[in-house]
Design a protein around this motif. Structure first.
Motif, PDB file in Angstrom:
ATOM      1  N   THR A  85      50.421  -6.199   1.443  1.00 33.14           N
ATOM      2  CA  THR A  85      50.024  -6.814   2.711  1.00 33.14           C
ATOM      3  C   THR A  85      48.521  -6.626   2.897  1.00 33.14           C
ATOM      4  O   THR A  85      47.904  -5.791   2.240  1.00 33.14           O
ATOM      5  N   VAL A  86      47.961  -7.426   3.797  1.00 36.10           N
ATOM      6  CA  VAL A  86      46.537  -7.301   4.098  1.00 36.10           C
ATOM      7  C   VAL A  86      46.233  -5.903   4.640  1.00 36.10           C
ATOM      8  O   VAL A  86      45.240  -5.284   4.295  1.00 36.10           O
ATOM      9  N   ARG A  87      47.133  -5.407   5.470  1.00 37.72           N
ATOM     10  CA  ARG A  87      46.958  -4.052   6.025  1.00 37.72           C
ATOM     11  C   ARG A  87      46.877  -3.010   4.917  1.00 37.72           C
ATOM     12  O   ARG A  87      46.006  -2.147   4.925  1.00 37.72           O
ATOM     13  N   GLU A  88      47.773  -3.124   3.953  1.00 39.08           N
ATOM     14  CA  GLU A  88      47.763  -2.180   2.825  1.00 39.08           C
ATOM     15  C   GLU A  88      46.482  -2.308   2.006  1.00 39.08           C
ATOM     16  O   GLU A  88      45.879  -1.319   1.601  1.00 39.08           O
ATOM     17  N   ARG A  89      46.071  -3.559   1.784  1.00 38.19           N
ATOM     18  CA  ARG A  89      44.899  -3.751   0.921  1.00 38.19           C
ATOM     19  C   ARG A  89      43.603  -3.324   1.600  1.00 38.19           C
ATOM     20  O   ARG A  89      42.708  -2.792   0.951  1.00 38.19           O
ATOM     21  N   ILE A  90      43.515  -3.542   2.901  1.00 41.67           N
ATOM     22  CA  ILE A  90      42.315  -3.072   3.617  1.00 41.67           C
ATOM     23  C   ILE A  90      42.269  -1.548   3.595  1.00 41.67           C
ATOM     24  O   ILE A  90      41.223  -0.940   3.371  1.00 41.67           O
ATOM     25  N   THR A  91      43.414  -0.941   3.820  1.00 38.87           N
ATOM     26  CA  THR A  91      43.465   0.529   3.791  1.00 38.87           C
ATOM     27  C   THR A  91      43.048   1.038   2.418  1.00 38.87           C
ATOM     28  O   THR A  91      42.238   1.965   2.312  1.00 38.87           O
ATOM     29  N   GLU A  92      43.587   0.438   1.376  1.00 36.99           N
ATOM     30  CA  GLU A  92      43.249   0.890   0.014  1.00 36.99           C
ATOM     31  C   GLU A  92      41.774   0.657  -0.304  1.00 36.99           C
ATOM     32  O   GLU A  92      41.132   1.475  -0.968  1.00 36.99           O
ATOM     33  N   PHE A 195      43.956  -1.330  12.912  1.00 35.29           N
ATOM     34  CA  PHE A 195      44.721  -2.508  12.485  1.00 35.29           C
ATOM     35  C   PHE A 195      45.817  -2.864  13.489  1.00 35.29           C
ATOM     36  O   PHE A 195      46.135  -4.045  13.683  1.00 35.29           O
ATOM     37  N   THR A 196      46.372  -1.852  14.138  1.00 37.69           N
ATOM     38  CA  THR A 196      47.396  -2.097  15.168  1.00 37.69           C
ATOM     39  C   THR A 196      46.858  -3.026  16.243  1.00 37.69           C
ATOM     40  O   THR A 196      47.584  -3.870  16.777  1.00 37.69           O
TER      41      THR A 196
END
Lengths: 207, 207
Positions: A85-92, A195-196
């Motif tokens: 997900t975009v959330r996962e990729r931004i975090t990574e 992100f929330t």
């Protein structure tokens, strides 16, 4: 942010020893006050070795920054290839850059010293490239998030800034106030919190 | 961040002219390379005037930072007295500091140059005070928000960082990448976006 510092344990080539010594002395004394003699002494090599690999003090300085930029770009490229997900990729993306920074604090300090410090006669380097590359990487992910319905519609610049801030503030605390000792887990939580605020609201509440 | 730059149009006292000239020359040449002669020439006054008000180059440098700190503290104090929701007060706190910064870019640049730059022989100054005061102001508002039910329960350090990041990133872009030209409206929207991630979720969705 070069590969040099991270490679140091496994590779003690003369070139790398010179780069590491130069980062160290530039940070201790400032670019202007550093001499080639001090760098080669700290590296435990002779002047011709420095001239062979880097030609001059300007040359070794630019090599440090070019390697930092190369490594930074490699990082962004790897994140661009990632799935999830975009959330996962931004975090990574942020975790990767944060860890790269923590492994290369000397280069990060040098970049800050030259960028914010007084004129020191260092040769020109386009530091804006770092900022623009990261900015574009975040913005592209935000745009993709909106497209996929993972991010609510809104002002893309504002969302990019909000996420950028999450990563920036952790890096700044790491650099300027290291006793706060944040670590990757705190970074992840900060990104998650921001992100929330970007999520499509009704869907979030229902899930 | 001193009151000096903001006062300049209305007040051209010798003392203020000296402070403004010193900020300017310190930024142009760096602290170490600046002479008392250059400061007084830029201010259009004589050396004894500088010695009368500030005793020395060290003295005028410390006076700049002390006034900056005093003005910064006054700002935080005013925000502490403000009424309204926590969200409103955090936004106003950041807007106030952002505007203070934009009116005093010379001092902000000087602080960055000394803090991040190479050693320049400047007398010691506790820059950590700025960070701690702002950190505590944000954290106190977050705590109050949780208490009042305006902020969801969670990791207070993480929430403080997330909000701090919203303000930080806008100030950093202003300082390091001024062509992006953000402005107060964008800052407000960034803070708003981050704050959305801190709200009690079901209540938010229902409202």
């Amino acid at each position: 942010m070069t590969a040099v510092e991270t490679r140091v344990l496994g590779d003690d080539s003369v070139r790398d020893r010179l780069l590491l010594a130069a980062i160290d002395i530039f940070n201790q004394k400032g670019y202007a006050s550093t001499s080639v003699r001090e760098i080669v002494e700290a590296a435990g090599v002779t002047k011709p070795a420095l001239y062979y690999y880097f030609q001059s003090k300007e040359g070794i300085y630019l090599a440090i920054l070019e390697e930092a930029h190369k490594e930074f770009t490699r990082c962004l490229e790897a994140c661009r290839q990632a799935t999830g997900t975009v959330r996962e990729r931004i975090t990574e993306l942020f975790v990767t850059i944060y860890e790269l920074m923590r492994l290369n604090m000397g280069v990060v300090r040098l970049i800050h010293a030259v960028f914010y410090g007084p004129p020191q006669g260092a040769p020109a380097f386009d530091f804006e490239r770092f900022h623009l590359a990261l900015w574009n990487a975040i913005r592209d992910l935000v745009l993709e998030g909106v497209e996929r319905g993972e991010v609510r519609a809104g002002n893309i610049e504002v969302f990019t800034l909000a996420l950028h801030g999450a990563s920036n503030v952790c890096m700044e605390v790491e650099l300027a106030h290291p006793t706060q000792d944040l670590g990757v887990d705190v970074l992840r939580q900060v990104v998650d919190t921001v992100f929330t605020g970007l999520m499509p609201l009704p869907a979030t509440a229902a899930s």
